[in-house]
Scaffold this motif. Structure first.
Motif, short mmCIF file in Angstrom:
data_model
loop_
_atom_site.label_atom_id
_atom_site.label_comp_id
_atom_site.label_asym_id
_atom_site.label_seq_id
_atom_site.Cartn_x
_atom_site.Cartn_y
_atom_site.Cartn_z
N ILE A 167 76.87 141.26 6.35
CA ILE A 167 78.13 142.00 6.34
C ILE A 167 77.85 143.35 5.72
N THR A 168 77.81 144.40 6.53
CA THR A 168 77.43 145.72 6.04
C THR A 168 78.16 146.81 6.81
N LEU A 169 78.91 147.62 6.11
CA LEU A 169 79.72 148.65 6.76
C LEU A 169 78.86 149.67 7.49
N ASN A 170 77.88 150.24 6.79
CA ASN A 170 77.05 151.28 7.42
C ASN A 170 75.76 150.75 8.02
N GLY A 171 75.38 149.51 7.65
CA GLY A 171 74.19 148.90 8.24
C GLY A 171 72.88 149.49 7.78
N ASN A 172 72.92 150.27 6.71
CA ASN A 172 71.69 150.92 6.24
C ASN A 172 71.30 150.54 4.82
N THR A 173 71.96 149.54 4.25
CA THR A 173 71.64 149.12 2.89
C THR A 173 70.19 148.59 2.87
N PRO A 174 69.31 149.19 2.08
CA PRO A 174 67.87 148.90 2.13
C PRO A 174 67.51 147.42 2.05
N GLU A 175 68.09 146.70 1.09
CA GLU A 175 67.71 145.30 0.92
C GLU A 175 68.19 144.43 2.08
N LEU A 176 69.30 144.82 2.70
CA LEU A 176 69.77 144.07 3.86
C LEU A 176 68.90 144.34 5.08
N VAL A 177 68.51 145.59 5.24
CA VAL A 177 67.62 145.95 6.35
C VAL A 177 66.28 145.25 6.18
N HIS A 178 65.76 145.23 4.95
CA HIS A 178 64.49 144.55 4.68
C HIS A 178 64.60 143.06 5.01
N ILE A 191 73.26 137.19 12.44
CA ILE A 191 74.46 137.83 13.01
C ILE A 191 74.85 138.97 12.07
N THR A 192 75.11 140.14 12.64
CA THR A 192 75.46 141.30 11.82
C THR A 192 76.87 141.79 12.13
N LEU A 193 77.67 141.96 11.08
CA LEU A 193 78.99 142.56 11.19
C LEU A 193 78.87 143.96 10.61
N THR A 194 79.06 144.99 11.44
CA THR A 194 78.91 146.37 10.99
C THR A 194 79.82 147.30 11.78
N THR A 195 79.92 148.55 11.34
CA THR A 195 80.70 149.55 12.08
C THR A 195 79.81 150.68 12.57
N ASN A 196 78.50 150.51 12.39
CA ASN A 196 77.56 151.57 12.76
C ASN A 196 76.59 151.07 13.82
N GLN A 197 76.81 151.51 15.05
CA GLN A 197 75.98 151.07 16.16
C GLN A 197 74.55 151.58 16.05
N GLN A 198 74.35 152.67 15.32
CA GLN A 198 73.02 153.26 15.16
C GLN A 198 72.36 152.84 13.85
N ALA A 199 72.88 151.83 13.19
CA ALA A 199 72.39 151.42 11.88
C ALA A 199 70.95 150.92 11.94
N ILE A 201 69.78 148.36 10.62
CA ILE A 201 69.71 146.90 10.70
C ILE A 201 69.88 146.39 12.12
N VAL A 202 70.46 147.20 12.98
CA VAL A 202 70.79 146.77 14.35
C VAL A 202 69.58 146.27 15.15
N PRO A 203 68.43 146.98 15.17
CA PRO A 203 67.29 146.51 15.97
C PRO A 203 66.77 145.14 15.57
N PHE A 204 67.09 144.70 14.36
CA PHE A 204 66.59 143.41 13.87
C PHE A 204 67.66 142.32 13.91
N SER A 205 68.79 142.63 14.55
CA SER A 205 69.92 141.68 14.61
C SER A 205 69.96 140.99 15.97
N ASP A 206 70.20 139.68 15.95
CA ASP A 206 70.30 138.92 17.21
C ASP A 206 71.67 139.09 17.85
N GLU A 207 72.72 138.97 17.02
CA GLU A 207 74.08 139.14 17.51
C GLU A 207 74.77 140.20 16.66
#
Length: 247
Positions: A167-178, A191-199, A201-207
């Motif tokens: 659960i990440t608004l911007n999808g760029n929180t370092p520890e979550l991306v790691h 599964i990632t809940l975010t509001t940033n399509q370019q985040a 974390i997105v490339p590493f998310s299944d859903e």
């Protein structure tokens, strides 16, 4: 008009004698000035035919002929209306962005997961806590993690029988991306809940459940943007899970 109680009559007599003063007082300020409760003030003005204290104050401005002050109050009302519309915009557009296929796939992942891990940071932690509790109430093994070091450690321990929700608004929180990178390397579904399509974390998310975040923030000095889109997505995912899994 309806009969007034002693405290209401006391307030009304004060109001009639100090109309100009009341024009510039909020209901809490007036309550302290007159030493009566805000409930007494509201009851009194309603008995006198007004819809509430704001309506009563507006009538004083009109009677006083203070057009500038009355316009100022209208502007305040419009600003509050803008706040309401902004929240409506985030909810409506988030719902429009949600993909039913992603919801269905996410439900199947969660249904067959041995344990559901929910990772979040900052204000998103409250959503994670609520989701964890609701999954537990549904009989699922679930836990939320918010400490950055624990998130990194747990990410290495999660197995391919589990599912992780980010659960990440911007999808760029370092520890979550790691953590997402580690999960992707270990072939663990997430599964990632975010509001940033370019985040990041997105490339590493299944859903990916994508929400809409407005650009306007009323707390510009701090990174405390509204989590309303995340809350909407979390609720829809949970409610859909219940609908699809109920016996």
């Amino acid at each position: 008009m309806m009969e007034l109680s002693p405290s209401e009559a006391y307030f009304w007599n004060f109001a009639l004698k100090h109309q100009h003063q009341i024009m510039h007082l909020s209901i809490t300020q007036l309550s302290a000035t007159v030493n009566v409760s805000t409930a007494t003030i509201v009851r009194t003005v309603k008995k006198q035919g007004f819809s509430g204290y704001t309506d009563f104050r507006h009538s004083l401005f009109r009677d006083e002929g203070s057009a500038a002050q009355f316009i100022s109050l209208n502007n305040v009302d419009q600003q509050i209306q803008q706040v309401v519309l902004q929240n409506e915009e985030e909810v409506t557009n988030t719902i429009k962005l949600m993909d039913i296929n992603v919801i269905e796939d996410s439900i199947q992942l969660l249904k067959h997961a041995k344990t559901i891990y929910i990772f979040a940071r900052g204000l998103s932690e409250m959503i994670a806590t609520e989701m964890t509790l609701k999954f537990q109430l549904l009989g699922k093994s679930a836990q939320s993690q918010t400490d950055p070091n624990i998130i990194k450690t747990i990410a290495n321990r999660v197995t391919d029988q589990d599912v992780v929700i980010f659960i990440t608004l911007n999808g760029n929180t370092p520890e979550l991306v790691h953590a997402a990178q580690v999960l992707a390397k270990n072939d663990v579904s997430n599964i990632t809940l975010t509001t940033n399509q370019q985040a990041a974390i997105v490339p590493f998310s299944d859903e990916i459940l994508l929400g809409y975040k407005s650009d306007l923030s009323y707390f510009q000095e701090f990174e405390v943007r509204s989590r309303l889109p995340l809350q909407v997505m979390a609720r829809i995912l949970l409610d859909s899970y219940v609908v699809r899994t109920k016996k």
